[in-house]
Design a protein around this motif. Structure first.
Motif, PDB file in Angstrom:
ATOM      1  N   VAL A   1       0.839  -1.193   0.000  1.00  0.00           N
ATOM      2  CA  VAL A   1       0.000   0.000   0.000  1.00  0.00           C
ATOM      3  C   VAL A   1       0.879   1.250   0.000  1.00  0.00           C
ATOM      4  CG1 VAL A   1      -1.786   1.284   1.238  1.00  0.00           C
ATOM      5  CG2 VAL A   1      -1.829  -1.234   1.216  1.00  0.00           C
ATOM      6  N   GLN A   2       0.601   2.145  -0.941  1.00  0.00           N
ATOM      7  CA  GLN A   2       1.364   3.377  -1.063  1.00  0.00           C
ATOM      8  C   GLN A   2       0.478   4.578  -0.739  1.00  0.00           C
ATOM      9  OE1 GLN A   2       3.159   3.548  -4.942  1.00  0.00           O
ATOM     10  NE2 GLN A   2       4.517   1.822  -4.547  1.00  0.00           N
ATOM     11  N   HIS A   3       1.110   5.708  -0.443  1.00  0.00           N
ATOM     12  CA  HIS A   3       0.362   6.929  -0.186  1.00  0.00           C
ATOM     13  C   HIS A   3      -0.228   7.450  -1.486  1.00  0.00           C
ATOM     14  CE1 HIS A   3       1.288   7.743   4.070  1.00  0.00           C
ATOM     15  NE2 HIS A   3       2.429   7.130   3.824  1.00  0.00           N
ATOM     16  N   GLY A   4      -1.521   7.811  -1.444  1.00  0.00           N
ATOM     17  CA  GLY A   4      -2.171   8.423  -2.589  1.00  0.00           C
ATOM     18  C   GLY A   4      -2.408   9.893  -2.324  1.00  0.00           C
ATOM     19  N   ASP A   5      -3.437  10.443  -2.976  1.00  0.00           N
ATOM     20  CA  ASP A   5      -3.724  11.868  -2.788  1.00  0.00           C
ATOM     21  C   ASP A   5      -4.788  12.108  -1.719  1.00  0.00           C
ATOM     22  OD1 ASP A   5      -6.023  11.007  -4.034  1.00  0.00           O
ATOM     23  OD2 ASP A   5      -5.559  11.952  -5.952  1.00  0.00           O
ATOM     24  N   LYS A   6      -5.180  11.038  -1.031  1.00  0.00           N
ATOM     25  CA  LYS A   6      -6.162  11.123   0.068  1.00  0.00           C
ATOM     26  C   LYS A   6      -7.544  11.578  -0.417  1.00  0.00           C
ATOM     27  CE  LYS A   6      -2.785  10.453   3.148  1.00  0.00           C
ATOM     28  NZ  LYS A   6      -1.610  10.455   2.281  1.00  0.00           N
ATOM     29  N   ARG A   7      -7.762  11.533  -1.729  1.00  0.00           N
ATOM     30  CA  ARG A   7      -9.048  12.003  -2.250  1.00  0.00           C
ATOM     31  C   ARG A   7     -10.193  11.074  -1.848  1.00  0.00           C
ATOM     32  NH1 ARG A   7      -9.438  15.987  -6.337  1.00  0.00           N
ATOM     33  NH2 ARG A   7      -7.243  15.640  -6.810  1.00  0.00           N
ATOM     34  N   GLY A   8      -9.892   9.774  -1.774  1.00  0.00           N
ATOM     35  CA  GLY A   8     -10.925   8.837  -1.329  1.00  0.00           C
ATOM     36  C   GLY A   8     -11.393   9.136   0.081  1.00  0.00           C
ATOM     37  N   ARG A   9     -10.482   9.541   0.922  1.00  0.00           N
ATOM     38  CA  ARG A   9     -10.830   9.899   2.301  1.00  0.00           C
ATOM     39  C   ARG A   9     -11.785  11.103   2.311  1.00  0.00           C
ATOM     40  NH1 ARG A   9      -7.688   8.339   6.578  1.00  0.00           N
ATOM     41  NH2 ARG A   9      -6.044   7.846   5.083  1.00  0.00           N
ATOM     42  N   LEU A  10     -11.524  12.088   1.445  1.00  0.00           N
ATOM     43  CA  LEU A  10     -12.389  13.259   1.363  1.00  0.00           C
ATOM     44  C   LEU A  10     -13.786  12.889   0.867  1.00  0.00           C
ATOM     45  CD1 LEU A  10      -9.889  15.851  -0.181  1.00  0.00           C
ATOM     46  CD2 LEU A  10     -10.653  15.711   2.201  1.00  0.00           C
ATOM     47  N   LEU A  11     -13.858  11.838   0.046  1.00  0.00           N
ATOM     48  CA  LEU A  11     -15.142  11.389  -0.483  1.00  0.00           C
ATOM     49  C   LEU A  11     -15.886  10.476   0.494  1.00  0.00           C
ATOM     50  CD1 LEU A  11     -14.028  10.620  -4.156  1.00  0.00           C
ATOM     51  CD2 LEU A  11     -15.486  12.518  -3.408  1.00  0.00           C
TER      52      LEU A  11
END
Length: 314
Positions: free
Chosen positions: A194-204
């Protein structure tokens, strides 16, 4: 049952000598491979069951420009072989120097003198040695001369023809993971860190574990109902997207983003296996993040339904 991985064919411990080994690439470890293993091991049930395979896959060495095509990488392949009763895996590093060995050198120097095999077997299409100069007939003849046993195994087939890795790849690329699972004997999984993403899923409202496809085959792009295996052996059901995220249009290469239902915790840096069960919909572009969030909510409900899970309480 434990399994031993040997990656230096020139230095095999004495405890691993004297095996009965099936030969091949074993990408996917599908039902045809399982048939090959059973046939070879049944010929000499008194010997430790083993596999001789190669890493990387020869096609990766000779055609590096090809898109990634692997069904299973080393760890997943090893686990699948262990589940089939294999005790020793001789994983030969396939490089230019090794590819220059003649067919006779492969049998004499590798299988006989280095691995100390007592019995070998292969399917009808197995080719080996420089420019694939060795074939089943040569292997049968040369092993006999060396006092080794040999089993030629006919390919396992159904009405569609022989089971093969390429057939399973086509099913996955066409969006049929359940049919691919039927030919593999288990769901197809993508394993990665698992790598760091842009955290956009968390915002959604749907935090995701982002896993690069790497050398794995890219299946049909879209949203899947999945199960996710954690390093500690636990499994969670979830929903995953495979593709390039056209709504966000970040221009990046395809990747897998998996949301685990009813899970809280930090998965960064952990190796997960994400197993595909059903393609819920193809990848598409939405008009803004609100529309995307509404669709993800629907996707999650469909995934729970596809996996036979109770709907979420929140």
């Amino acid at each position: 049952m434990t399994i031993s991985l040997h990656t230096n064919w020139r230095d095999i411990p004495a405890a691993a000598h004297g095996c009965a080994a099936a030969l091949g690439n074993f990408d996917g470890v599908h039902l045809g491979h399982a048939h090959l293993l059973r046939s070879v091991f049944a010929a000499r049930p008194d010997l430790p069951p083993a596999v001789v395979t190669f890493e990387p896959h020869p096609r990766e060495l000779f055609r590096p420009q090809d898109p990634p095509f692997r069904l299973t990488l080393c760890t997943e392949r090893l686990e699948a072989l262990r589940a089939l009763g294999v005790r020793h895996v001789f994983q030969i590093g396939f490089d230019r120097a090794f590819s220059e060995l003649t067919a006779e050198q492969f049998v004499d120097d590798v299988l006989h003198n280095a691995l100390h095999l007592r019995h070998v077997g292969c399917g009808p299409d197995f080719a080996f040695g420089h420019r694939r100069g060795g074939h089943v007939g040569f292997l049968a003849e040369r092993t006999h001369q060396l006092g080794m046993g040999f089993t030629a195994v006919q390919a396992l087939a159904d009405e569609g023809g022989p089971f093969s890795s390429s057939r399973i790849r086509r099913l996955l690329q066409d969006g049929y993971p359940s049919e691919a699972a039927g030919e593999l004997g288990r769901p197809w999984c993508i394993r990665g860190v698992v790598q760091h993403g842009d955290k956009r899923g968390r915002l959604l409202g749907f935090p995701t574990a982002n896993i690069p496809l790497g050398r794995h085959l890219e299946p049909a792009r879209g949203v899947y109902a999945v199960t996710i295996r954690l390093p500690d052996g636990r499994s969670h059901i979830g929903v995953a997207n495979i593709g390039r995220r056209p709504t966000i249009n970040d221009g990046q290469q395809s990747r897998l983003e998996a949301h685990l239902f009813d899970f809280e915790g930090d998965l960064y840096g952990q190796e997960l296996s994400v197993c595909l069960h059903t393609l819920l919909r193809e990848e598409k572009r939405f008009d803004g993040l609100d529309a995307l969030k509404n669709q993800i909510t629907l996707d999650a409900a469909l995934a729970r339904q596809a996996l036979g899970a109770a709907p979420s309480s929140h």
